[in-house]
Every structure is written in structure tokens, then in C-alpha cells.
Design an enzyme around this catalytic site. Sequence first.
Site, PDB file in Angstrom:
ATOM      1  CD  GLU A 113      -4.741   1.107  10.294  1.00 61.84           C
ATOM      2  OE1 GLU A 113      -4.721   2.308  10.648  1.00 61.84           O
ATOM      3  OE2 GLU A 113      -5.368   0.693   9.318  1.00 61.84           O
ATOM      4  CE  LYS A 115      -4.787   7.927  18.613  1.00 62.87           C
ATOM      5  NZ  LYS A 115      -3.990   9.141  18.599  1.00 62.87           N
ATOM      6  CG  ASP A 117       2.129  11.312  19.421  1.00 68.79           C
ATOM      7  OD1 ASP A 117       1.151  12.012  19.116  1.00 68.79           O
ATOM      8  OD2 ASP A 117       2.718  11.403  20.510  1.00 68.79           O
ATOM      9  CE1 TYR A 224      -5.040   8.390   9.632  1.00 68.41           C
ATOM     10  CE2 TYR A 224      -2.748   8.276  10.296  1.00 68.41           C
ATOM     11  CZ  TYR A 224      -3.941   8.950  10.260  1.00 68.41           C
ATOM     12  OH  TYR A 224      -4.053  10.171  10.839  1.00 68.41           O
ATOM     13  CE  LYS A 311      -4.369   9.149  23.689  1.00 69.40           C
ATOM     14  NZ  LYS A 311      -3.914  10.246  22.967  1.00 69.40           N
ATOM     15  CB  CYS A 405      25.229  33.881  35.881  1.00 73.38           C
ATOM     16  SG  CYS A 405      26.219  32.483  35.331  1.00 73.38           S
ATOM     17  CB  CYS A 408      30.084  34.584  36.300  1.00 73.20           C
ATOM     18  SG  CYS A 408      28.758  35.153  35.226  1.00 73.20           S
ATOM     19  CB  CYS A 423      24.831  34.137  31.994  1.00 69.53           C
ATOM     20  SG  CYS A 423      26.387  34.916  32.457  1.00 69.53           S
ATOM     21  CB  CYS A 429      30.184  33.284  32.306  1.00 63.86           C
ATOM     22  SG  CYS A 429      29.129  32.090  33.080  1.00 63.86           S
TER      23      CYS A 429
END
Length: 681
Positions: A113, A115, A117, A224, A311, A405, A408, A423, A429
Site C-alpha cells: 500500500e 504510505k 504522509d 487502511y 521509506k 530593511c 529602505c 519592515c 518601502c
Amino acid sequence: MNKDTAKQRIDNLVDQIQEHNYNYYTKSAPTITDYEFDMLLKELESLEADFPEFARPDSPTVRVGGAPTKEFTTIVHKYPMLSLANSYSEDEIREFDNRIKKLTNDPIEYVCELKFDGLSIGLTYKNGILTQAVTRGDGIQGDDVTNNVKTIKSIPLRLHGTFPDEFEIRGEVYMTLDGFRNLNSQRTELGFAPFANPRNAASGSLKMQDPKEVALRPLECFLYYVPGGQLMSDTHYGNLQQAKQMGLKISEHSEICANIEDVMSYINKWDKKRHYLNFEIDGIVIKVNNLQQQKQMGFTAKNPRWAIAYKFKAERVSTVLKSIDFQVGRTGAVTPVANLEPVHLAGTVVKRASLHNADIISNLDVRIGDHVYVEKGGEIIPKIVGIDMEQRLADSTPVKFIQNCPECGTPLIKNEGEAAHYCTNEDHCPPQIKGKLEHFISRKAMNIDSLGEGKIEMLFDNNLVNNIADFYELKYNDLIGLEKTTPAKDSGKEKKISFREKTVENILKGIENSKQIPFNKVLYALGIRYVGETVAKKLTSHYKNINNIRNAKFNELTDVDEIGVKIADSVLTWFNKPEHILLIKRLENAGLKLSLDENTENSTSILEDKTFVISGVFEKYSRNELKELIERNGGKNTGSISKNTDYIIAGDNMGPSKREKAVKLGIPLISETDFEQLIIS
Ligand code: IVH
């Protein structure tokens, strides 16, 4: 309607709707149109309102019935929720097969099957009704998330056919990749930190306190495993088929494998094919099919002996981190982006990777010159997941997150509980101004489609537009003849934009037309942090005009449905700035709608997210009247039919090519009377 007939009709509607939900969400094979489905649901809702005594606990109208939960109740699992032993190589799978063969003399058959996540969930059905949904927790006890789980449409609230009086089935709640990307882009737009991957998004969503919020998240669930021999079959595969007959969503991709060679080919096949799925899988699960054999083999303290997870190696490559850029978005959020030595990964060349925020940089302790591991998750942009410490340069130093920033120079701030640095110079800006201008003209806001990113940049660079009110003072002579050549990018072609007569006329027309855009969209277009489309609608329908919103006190704002402390704070701060008041004055003088129209007073959001195409001529309404009705009820009008169209309102003389396209795409054609029914709430 008398009581008997009402009860009968309610029962009949519940059955019908449940069947259609099953066809739509579980089998992906609907047999009626969305419109017909909505009509059944509406009929049921109104009957339940008139005869509440007959409303059933498994009614499809109560998917979002539960009240918000402060803390979830803990439930002890009837069967412990164990996890699987992991393996990472063909050798380990063969060792598993050898171990299995030693545990029995009979021939072995496996089921392979995907797997999934996500996060595991145990669903209990009593007399066919979903009564409880519990998370894994520590395996012994988990959280009762029943009300949240009920909002997941692919989980039936009631089973079909034959089923035991009481039984538990387990599975995985996950988020689709499309849904995940959409959710993250909405979150970024609203200034919230994006989820790192679909699994976190799914588990964050399922743990939310308000089922109404959960219902908006694109969650799905595959089942499942049936613990403890509760079903009739003597194989695991047989159990899954029985569960499928009951209407439960089972993956189509499970396969019986006669031997370990077949198992290996299944693994190799899915290692490639997994990239075409609309959800993430992190491996394959291999289970002994025969339940008697499973019983003989039993469990260790942590895992079943009869199953193992293989995996997949994440698609991970190593490359060098050359530098980090800091990008400033529309909301002022600063995102660090890694510049990498270009490297191939899952079919594309990767040059940049997102580092998301300062916490991620310091948790990884990533440094310039490091050899970093890059992986592709659900996001389109890959991410850095680790560092090869052996190759770290002796003189490298930790990355210092910038304090000002980069655009600016304003000192950055970081709010308690938020991940991003901001910022605060929102009106001066440059990337924030450009971002706000782009947001203002966007489709869901003022919908000025004759302007776009490139043209906005030109207007800004030529000092013609510095804020949203400047759009409304643009003149033909300001625009005609403006030119810009954008340098060649990866495609190798330069792009030239030049404003000729037609372009300028279109831009000015688009701006002029935007003055008709309703107040809720104008408020959204202002780009006030946390004021998304829904919040804008709530505020405008509550306060009616901009001055009322401006003068509202904090407590009054938080009293409005769905307006929390954060939003109220943001609205107050925005209206406290004299520059913003001036902006509003200028928009008002330009003729924008800053109050609710008489006829939008009775606007609804019944058609929210629904897209219409109007075609042909009508008896009762003009095409413009229909368009207005659609917008007033929260729907969208488009000119051409696509897979995104929900309904076509078809009048006389509808063109044959349009009709053909509609039929091909399976889009319902409705009459003006059907349409009237749609908007009667
Ligand atoms: S069977 C007793 N099948 O992977 C074994 N698990 O550690 C019950 N998972 O906790 C699990 N897809 O959350 C099984 N097809 C699948 C699965 C699956 C994903 C998850 C599950 C479990 C973890 C394994």
C-alpha cells in the site's frame, strides 16, 4: 407539509445526499450536477429548520455542527495505535520477508500500500453512524477530534450496506497538494507564516478549535486498517474491500503481491509514480494479507511483526550555499532566500531555496559556504533540510539575520508569536508600495486587468504612481510613449513594454471602470493586514461606510462576527495614520465606492466561489441585470467557458460552440429561473 410527509422527505433527502456525497468524494464519479446537489441540500436545510424534531444526527447538513473546543477530550484507544517498523533498503525488505517465513510454514501473500504522509486517525462507527474520531496521540490515548473530522467530506457520516454494530477503522488524514499550495499562498498573502509541508498543514488543521475553520481546510482521508479482527473477512485486503462497500474511502493503489519480487517491483514503480499523485506519500507499507497469520505473528512492544514500512529516500541533493537574499513582500514580511550553486533535483535545476524565517536559519545553523542538503516537499520552491557538517569551512560564522530593511533601511520588527520579521515602513518601502499597487489592481480587488506587474513597475519607476490614489489622477499624456525593456531572463528573450494609444486607453478605461467596484472589494483592495476578502465583507456589511469603520472602537470591532483581536488591532492602526486618511479622501474624491450601495445592502455570499458565464438572450432580465445579481450574491462573471466555470446561464440563441464546450466540460446549463432558485436563500 404534514409531519409524516416531512419526516419521510427528510429521511429520503439524507439518503440521497449521502449517496451523492459518496459518489462525489469517495468514488470521484458524481451522477448529478453541483446545482442539483445544492438544491437537495437546501431543501433538506429548510425542512430541518421547519421540523427540527426530525433532524437526524447523521444529517449531511451538520458537518460543521460542533461548537469550538478549548481542549480536546482524551480517549483511551480500544486497540493501541501502534506504528510500523521502518526500512530503507531492498536488503531490509528481504530480511523482513525471511523473518516472516520463519514465523509460519504456510505460503505468504503480501499487500502493498502507499504510505500516506499525514496523521493517523481512528474512526468508530456505531450502528453505521460515525460516533468518534481519535488521533494517535501517544498510541495509548489520543485526542477526540470528532467534530473536526466530521467536516471532512470524504469521510461518510453514515455507512452503506452491511456493517458490524460497532467497529473501528483506521486511516490517515492528509491534505492534497493543490489544497496545500492554495492554503499557503492565502496565508502568505494575509501575513501568516506558511505551513512547512502538507503533513504539518493537515495536523495543524485537525487540531484547530473551531470546526468551521477546519471545514475550510482541504483535508482528505484514506482508510487502511481494521484492528482486532472486527470484520468478516479472513484477509486484510478483504477487509479493505468490505470497508469500501460501506462507502469508506480506500486507496485504489493497494495490490496483492505473491512474493517479495512483486513487492520490490511495486516499491520501484511507486518511487517514480509518486511524483504524479496529488498528495504526498513517504513510502510503501507491506502487510501480510492473511489475518490468521497476522494473529500468529503478533506484535512487539511498538510494532506489528506482520508489517513493515519502506521509506523512500527523499529526493535530496547536496550543493553549496552561495549567499542569502532578503526579500520584502507586500505586507513587509522579510523572507530569506538562499542562492545555491545550481543543481539538478527531481527533474529541474534548483538555484534558490526558501529559508522561510530567522528561526529556521538559526535552527539549521546554516552558514554561507556550507554544503547544504536540498529537498523538494509539497512546495514548488525546494527547501534546505540539513547541512553536511564535515564540509563546513573552519572560518564560517553563523548567519546574522538583517536588522534593517534591505530596501529602505527601516529597522525590522518581530512580533511576539510570529515567525516573520517585518519592515514597518509600509507606505514608503518600494517593494511594499509595488506589492500594494499590485494587490489593489488584482482580480479579487479592483480588477483592473489592463494593468499588471510590469506596467505597475513602469508607473512606479517613472514616479507616476506612488500610492493607490495616484492611479485615479493619471492622464493620457502622462502615459503615452512610456517604454521599458526588461533584461533577458532564463528564456534568453528581452521583453519590451511600450505604452501606445490602445494600451493607454485600456489602462484609463480599466481605472475608470474600477470606480463601480463594490465597497467590500475596495476595502479588501486597500491591503490592510489581515483584512482578507471575508473580513472585508464582514466589516462592510456591519459598518456600511468607511467612516464608520474608521471611527469604530476596538471593542466594537471585536464584537463583529469573525473579527478577532489581531484584525481589530490592525484596522485601528491603519486608520490611525494621517496618510491613510488622506488616501481615503482622495479615493472618495475620485468617486470610488466607500459605502454600501442601496442595492448591495441586501447582498449575500450565496454564490461565493461560483463562476458564471452568461450566454444568449433572456426574457426576465437583461444580461447586465444578471451580472449584477451574480456579483451582488458574491459570484463571479467571466466571458468564456473553462473548466473553472460552475454554471452557464443559458438564454435563447446561445451559440452552438459554447453549448458544445459546456457539454464537453460537463458544466451545468441553467435557465434564468433556475438561477433565481439559486439565489433564493
Ligand atoms: S498501517 C498497526 N497503512 O504510517 C499498523 N499505516 O508508522 C497500522 N500510514 O502510524 C498502520 N499509510 O499513520 C498503515 N497504508 C498505511 C499507511 C500507514 C500511512 C502511517 C500511519 C502509521 C505510520 C507508520
